[in-house]
Design an enzyme around this catalytic site. Structure first.
Site, PDB file in Angstrom:
ATOM      1  N   TYR A  79     -15.870  19.612  46.842  1.00 52.25           N
ATOM      2  CA  TYR A  79     -15.749  20.360  48.104  1.00 52.25           C
ATOM      3  C   TYR A  79     -17.154  20.823  48.492  1.00 52.25           C
ATOM      4  CZ  TYR A  79     -10.683  20.666  47.177  1.00 52.25           C
ATOM      5  OH  TYR A  79      -9.352  20.384  46.924  1.00 52.25           O
TER       6      TYR A  79
ATOM      7  N   PHE B  20      -1.712  21.434  50.645  1.00 50.30           N
ATOM      8  CA  PHE B  20      -1.292  21.517  52.052  1.00 50.30           C
ATOM      9  C   PHE B  20       0.039  22.285  52.188  1.00 50.30           C
ATOM     10  CE2 PHE B  20      -3.551  17.241  53.270  1.00 50.30           C
ATOM     11  CZ  PHE B  20      -4.783  17.870  53.184  1.00 50.30           C
TER      12      PHE B  20
ATOM     13  N   PRO C 132      -1.665  22.195  60.694  1.00 51.91           N
ATOM     14  CA  PRO C 132      -0.780  23.298  60.300  1.00 51.91           C
ATOM     15  C   PRO C 132       0.652  23.122  60.814  1.00 51.91           C
ATOM     16  CG  PRO C 132      -2.919  24.149  60.969  1.00 51.91           C
ATOM     17  CD  PRO C 132      -2.932  22.662  61.262  1.00 51.91           C
TER      18      PRO C 132
HETATM   19  N1  LIG Z   1      -5.395  17.797  45.167  1.00 47.44           N
HETATM   20  C1  LIG Z   1      -5.685  17.447  46.393  1.00 47.44           C
HETATM   21  O1  LIG Z   1      -5.813  16.281  46.717  1.00 47.44           O
HETATM   22  C2  LIG Z   1      -5.847  18.509  47.449  1.00 47.44           C
HETATM   23  C3  LIG Z   1      -5.924  18.129  48.792  1.00 47.44           C
HETATM   24  C4  LIG Z   1      -6.052  19.129  49.740  1.00 47.44           C
HETATM   25  C5  LIG Z   1      -6.104  20.455  49.354  1.00 47.44           C
HETATM   26  N2  LIG Z   1      -6.053  20.783  48.026  1.00 47.44           N
HETATM   27  C6  LIG Z   1      -6.056  22.195  47.593  1.00 47.44           C
HETATM   28  O2  LIG Z   1      -4.976  22.839  48.221  1.00 47.44           O
HETATM   29  C7  LIG Z   1      -5.426  24.016  48.873  1.00 47.44           C
HETATM   30  C8  LIG Z   1      -4.559  24.286  50.095  1.00 47.44           C
HETATM   31  O3  LIG Z   1      -4.707  23.255  51.015  1.00 47.44           O
HETATM   32  P1  LIG Z   1      -5.443  23.424  52.411  1.00 47.44           P
HETATM   33  O4  LIG Z   1      -6.285  24.650  52.408  1.00 47.44           O
HETATM   34  O5  LIG Z   1      -6.110  22.149  52.719  1.00 47.44           O
HETATM   35  O6  LIG Z   1      -4.245  23.519  53.422  1.00 47.44           O
HETATM   36  P2  LIG Z   1      -3.151  24.654  53.750  1.00 47.44           P
HETATM   37  O7  LIG Z   1      -3.210  25.752  52.749  1.00 47.44           O
HETATM   38  O8  LIG Z   1      -1.884  23.943  53.960  1.00 47.44           O
HETATM   39  O9  LIG Z   1      -3.620  25.152  55.173  1.00 47.44           O
HETATM   40  C9  LIG Z   1      -4.892  25.581  55.453  1.00 47.44           C
HETATM   41  C10 LIG Z   1      -5.008  25.676  56.963  1.00 47.44           C
HETATM   42  O10 LIG Z   1      -4.103  26.654  57.435  1.00 47.44           O
HETATM   43  C11 LIG Z   1      -4.827  27.712  58.104  1.00 47.44           C
HETATM   44  N3  LIG Z   1      -4.194  28.968  57.684  1.00 47.44           N
HETATM   45  C12 LIG Z   1      -4.157  29.517  56.454  1.00 47.44           C
HETATM   46  N4  LIG Z   1      -3.478  30.664  56.464  1.00 47.44           N
HETATM   47  C13 LIG Z   1      -3.069  30.861  57.740  1.00 47.44           C
HETATM   48  C14 LIG Z   1      -2.333  31.868  58.377  1.00 47.44           C
HETATM   49  N5  LIG Z   1      -1.856  32.911  57.687  1.00 47.44           N
HETATM   50  N6  LIG Z   1      -2.096  31.745  59.720  1.00 47.44           N
HETATM   51  C15 LIG Z   1      -2.568  30.703  60.413  1.00 47.44           C
HETATM   52  N7  LIG Z   1      -3.281  29.698  59.851  1.00 47.44           N
HETATM   53  C16 LIG Z   1      -3.539  29.782  58.520  1.00 47.44           C
HETATM   54  C17 LIG Z   1      -6.250  27.596  57.633  1.00 47.44           C
HETATM   55  O11 LIG Z   1      -7.130  28.021  58.648  1.00 47.44           O
HETATM   56  P3  LIG Z   1      -7.987  29.387  58.526  1.00 47.44           P
HETATM   57  O12 LIG Z   1      -9.144  29.069  57.634  1.00 47.44           O
HETATM   58  O13 LIG Z   1      -8.379  29.669  59.925  1.00 47.44           O
HETATM   59  O14 LIG Z   1      -7.079  30.417  57.951  1.00 47.44           O
HETATM   60  C18 LIG Z   1      -6.386  26.094  57.397  1.00 47.44           C
HETATM   61  O15 LIG Z   1      -6.664  25.435  58.623  1.00 47.44           O
HETATM   62  C19 LIG Z   1      -6.877  23.727  49.196  1.00 47.44           C
HETATM   63  O16 LIG Z   1      -7.594  24.900  49.439  1.00 47.44           O
HETATM   64  C20 LIG Z   1      -7.304  22.961  47.981  1.00 47.44           C
HETATM   65  O17 LIG Z   1      -7.671  23.874  46.953  1.00 47.44           O
HETATM   66  C21 LIG Z   1      -5.912  19.824  47.085  1.00 47.44           C
END
Ligand SMILES: NC(=O)c1ccc[n+]([C@@H]2O[C@H](COP(=O)([O-])OP(=O)(O)OC[C@H]3O[C@@H](n4cnc5c(N)ncnc54)[C@H](OP(=O)(O)O)[C@@H]3O)[C@@H](O)[C@H]2O)c1
Length: 288
Positions: free
Chosen positions: A63, A213, A220
């Protein structure tokens, strides 16, 4: 009331963590590449998470690359004793930000040492091998060679526990013949439920399932059902989406990602939301 949501913790390797954790991917720049637009805000999110009781943070040295781990170290080192930082190996970033496979012995060994150095740790508590046969989805292919290397690094004492990410059931079975697998991190949320049978299977085996996700990631979650349920409960749609996951199975650990302290607080408050059986049925019926 559902009994599932009553448990706020679950075992992850040799530690017990709060089911509501934090995913650090959003702390890098756009496209998970380069520096965040607001470095101080990124530090503030991590410090607020730790101060609020988050003791499970998900990251990867790819990352940024390297950026997110360095920010975690700057924000939180020396780490609270109960904090479990989970990282991933298996991908490498191209100079154009592309996501490439990094499965060779040299690449995996280098990645373990990079994670240790950038996080300021002597041992990585949990390392997920991220399958890369298809960047976006689980795809069949043997993980024996890279997982064998990771298991060797574990025997050397550099890694305490091993998990798998973006994997199929066959790859999990293959992995469990090589070493103990303590968690599986795959794409799963209200509208992506391909892993439903897998989650139940892993729950029966005491293995943590960590959906990535959980809020829909780069697109989202948006749905009229979700919005209607949220407004009825006086909650936000994202809180309902997280609460649904907490109710879904006791082995689900959440790592919602955000770059905003306000969103972080909102997400952590989802742990206090109880969904009735009727509401759960309504959400269960949502289609992708
Ligand atoms: N193993 C893998 O292949 C893989 C792939 C992807 C992700 N991951 C891990 O999974 C974690 C979670 O995934 P992710 O961060 O990509 O996606 P997510 O948690 O599904 O969503 C993040 C998105 O939602 C928004 N968001 C978060 N809280 C919110 C709220 N309360 N209200 C409105 N919008 C909100 C964030 O924007 P803001 O920043 O504006 O809040 C961001 O755009 C990652 O941080 C990573 O550690 C792993």
């Amino acid at each position: 009331m559902s009994s599932v949501n009553e448990s706020t913790t679950f075992r992850l390797g040799s530690r017990v963590v709060n089911r509501l954790g934090y995913g650090a991917m959003q702390l890098a720049g756009p496209g998970v590449f380069g520096a965040p637009k607001d470095h101080q805000a990124a530090l503030a999110v991590l410090r607020e998470a730790a101060a609020s009781g988050v003791n499970h943070i998900d990251t990867a040295d790819f990352y940024g690359p390297h950026i997110t781990n360095r920010i975690i170290r700057e924000a939180l080192h020396p780490y609270p004793g109960d904090l479990v930082i989970v990282t991933k190996l298996g991908a490498r970033r191209g100079e154009d930000g592309s996501w490439n496979r990094g499965f060779s012995r040299e690449q995996l060994t280098q990645a373990v040492h990079d994670n240790l150095r950038h996080l300021g740790l002597d041992v990585l508590e949990v390392v997920n091998l991220r399958s890369m046969f298809d960047v976006h989805h689980p795809a069949e292919g043997s993980i024996e060679a890279p997982l064998t290397v990771l298991a060797e690094l574990q025997r050397q004492g550099l890694v305490r526990h091993i998990g798998l990410s973006n994997v199929t059931r066959a790859q999990i079975a293959e992995g469990r013949r090589i070493c103990e697998i303590v968690c599986v991190q795959n794409l799963y949320n209200l509208v992506h439920r391909a892993d439903d049978p897998l989650i139940d299977e892993l729950a029966g085996q005491g293995i943590a399932y960590v959906p990535f996700f959980p809020l829909g990631g780069f697109t989202p979650l948006q749905s009229s059902t979700l919005s209607a349920v949220a407004s009825r409960l006086g909650a936000t749609p994202m809180q309902v989406a997280l609460a649904w996951l907490l109710h879904r199975a006791p082995n689900i650990l959440l790592i919602p990602g955000t770059s905003s302290v306000v969103h972080l607080r909102e997400n952590l408050a989802a742990g206090r939301l109880t969904l009735s059986r009727q509401t759960l049925a309504e959400l269960d019926a949502m289609q992708a």
